[in-house]
Design an enzyme around this catalytic site. Structure first.
Site, PDB file in Angstrom:
ATOM      1  N   GLU A   1       0.839  -1.210   0.000  1.00  0.00           N
ATOM      2  CA  GLU A   1       0.000   0.000   0.000  1.00  0.00           C
ATOM      3  C   GLU A   1       0.868   1.252   0.000  1.00  0.00           C
ATOM      4  OE1 GLU A   1      -3.001   0.162  -0.778  1.00  0.00           O
ATOM      5  OE2 GLU A   1      -4.351  -0.075   0.906  1.00  0.00           O
TER       6      GLU A   1
ATOM      7  N   THR B   1      -6.058   7.338  -4.611  1.00  0.00           N
ATOM      8  CA  THR B   1      -5.905   7.630  -3.182  1.00  0.00           C
ATOM      9  C   THR B   1      -4.875   8.736  -2.986  1.00  0.00           C
ATOM     10  OG1 THR B   1      -6.547   5.402  -2.593  1.00  0.00           O
ATOM     11  CG2 THR B   1      -5.286   6.602  -0.952  1.00  0.00           C
TER      12      THR B   1
END
Ligand code: HSE
Length: 312
Positions: free
Chosen positions: A135, A187
């Site tokens: 991530e 994101t």
């Protein structure tokens, strides 16, 4: 000698709703669907390779070092202290840049599949570290998608370093609706608009609501859950990036949702509902509001308590 073993392991990891309104980077919940599937196989050639990605429209890199599945798999091998060749095949069931934890689902499925291939030397919880590395490489260092994608249910991230997680109970009758409009929002982009500092009254309001939300999950007080979702810090900044966002949230509340906000970094919007029937009505109302902003969307009505990554 064949260049691949016969043993191929196939794993599914679900979509997740991170933040749940005001729990920025600290709350995440697994959905029943959609999700990503990763197949892993031992090969003679050392190192990690991604042989095929489907369902991504060619958007994701095949280079293992640039793909969250490849990065999570590599860190899993390293953590297990094993050096072998592994080939991965990824089937993206999750839309990219949707606010449903797409990068986390690929990472979780790959880490779990590799660990199974090795005979499970690591516990599921130990796979969270490798998935956080994945991530961090693509979207930011947060665990509120990877933790529920691996462990299922509703997870509170008390601390990342050292990792300290709390599994929260979910009231049996709680359903979660997610509508995903056909626009992408990365994101990284959605984190870039966040304020650098927070006014003290907003901090007080968010702290009170988060504490009360956790207590409401334990007590099953759906009315309290409804009062605690609104967020004064992250949601207002991100709503600007999502066409029709506040109208979709208001449409959900008018249709009987207990609470509604942006799912993860958006553009998906989620709602809590008190039954599946209410969830279906709320999903229709949310989709109608998105269509007023000229966006069609996918709808999911999921039980609140769903399992995480699993072997197929
Ligand atoms: N907590 C993360 C964020 C989740 O809101 O940026 C991203 O899916």
């Amino acid at each position: 000698m064949p260049d691949k073993s016969d043993k191929q392991i196939s794993v599914f990891a679900p979509a997740t709703v991170a933040n749940l309104g005001l729990g920025f980077d600290v709350l995440g919940l697994a959905l029943i669907e959609p999700g990503d599937t990763v197949k892993a196989q031992v090969v003679l050639e050392p190192g990690l390779r991604i042989s095929k990605i489907s369902g991504d429209g060619g958007a994701l890199p095949l280079e293992a070092a640039d793909n969250t599945a490849g990065i999570a798999a590599w860190h899993t091998l390293k953590k297990a202290g094993v050096e072998i060749g592994i080939e991965l095949e990824i089937d993206k069931g999750l839309p990219i840049g949707s606010g449903l934890g797409s990068s986390a689902a690929s990472a979780a499925a790959a880490a779990y599949a590799v660990n199974l291939l090795l005979g499970s030397p690591l516990r599921k919880k130990e796979l969270i570290g490798p998935c956080i590395e994945a991530e961090a490489a693509v979207s930011g260092r947060h665990a509120d998608n990877v933790a529920p994608a691996l462990l299922g249910g509703l997870i509170l991230i008390r601390s990342m370093q050292p990792l300290d997680l709390v599994r929260l109970p979910i009231p049996e009758d709680l359903f979660v609706v997610v509508v995903t409009p056909e626009v992408e929002l990365s994101t990284k982009e959605a984190r870039a608009v966040l304020p650098g500092s927070v006014p003290l009254p907003d901090l007080v309001s968010n702290t009170a609501n988060l504490a009360a939300l956790v207590s409401a999950f334990y007590s099953g007080d759906l009315g309290m859950i409804a009062r605690c979702v609104p967020d004064k810090v992250v949601t207002p900044a991100r709503a600007e990036l999502i066409p029709g966002c506040m109208d979709v949230i208001n449409a959900a509340l008018d249709a009987g949702a207990l609470g509604s906000s942006i799912s993860g970094s958006g553009p998906s919007v989620f709602s809590f509902c008190h039954s599946q029937r209410s969830g279906i009505q709320v999903a229709e109302a949310m989709a109608a509001a998105f269509s007023k902003a000229d966006l069609s969307c996918r709808k999911v009505v999921s039980p609140g308590n769903c399992c995480g990554v699993r072997r197929l």
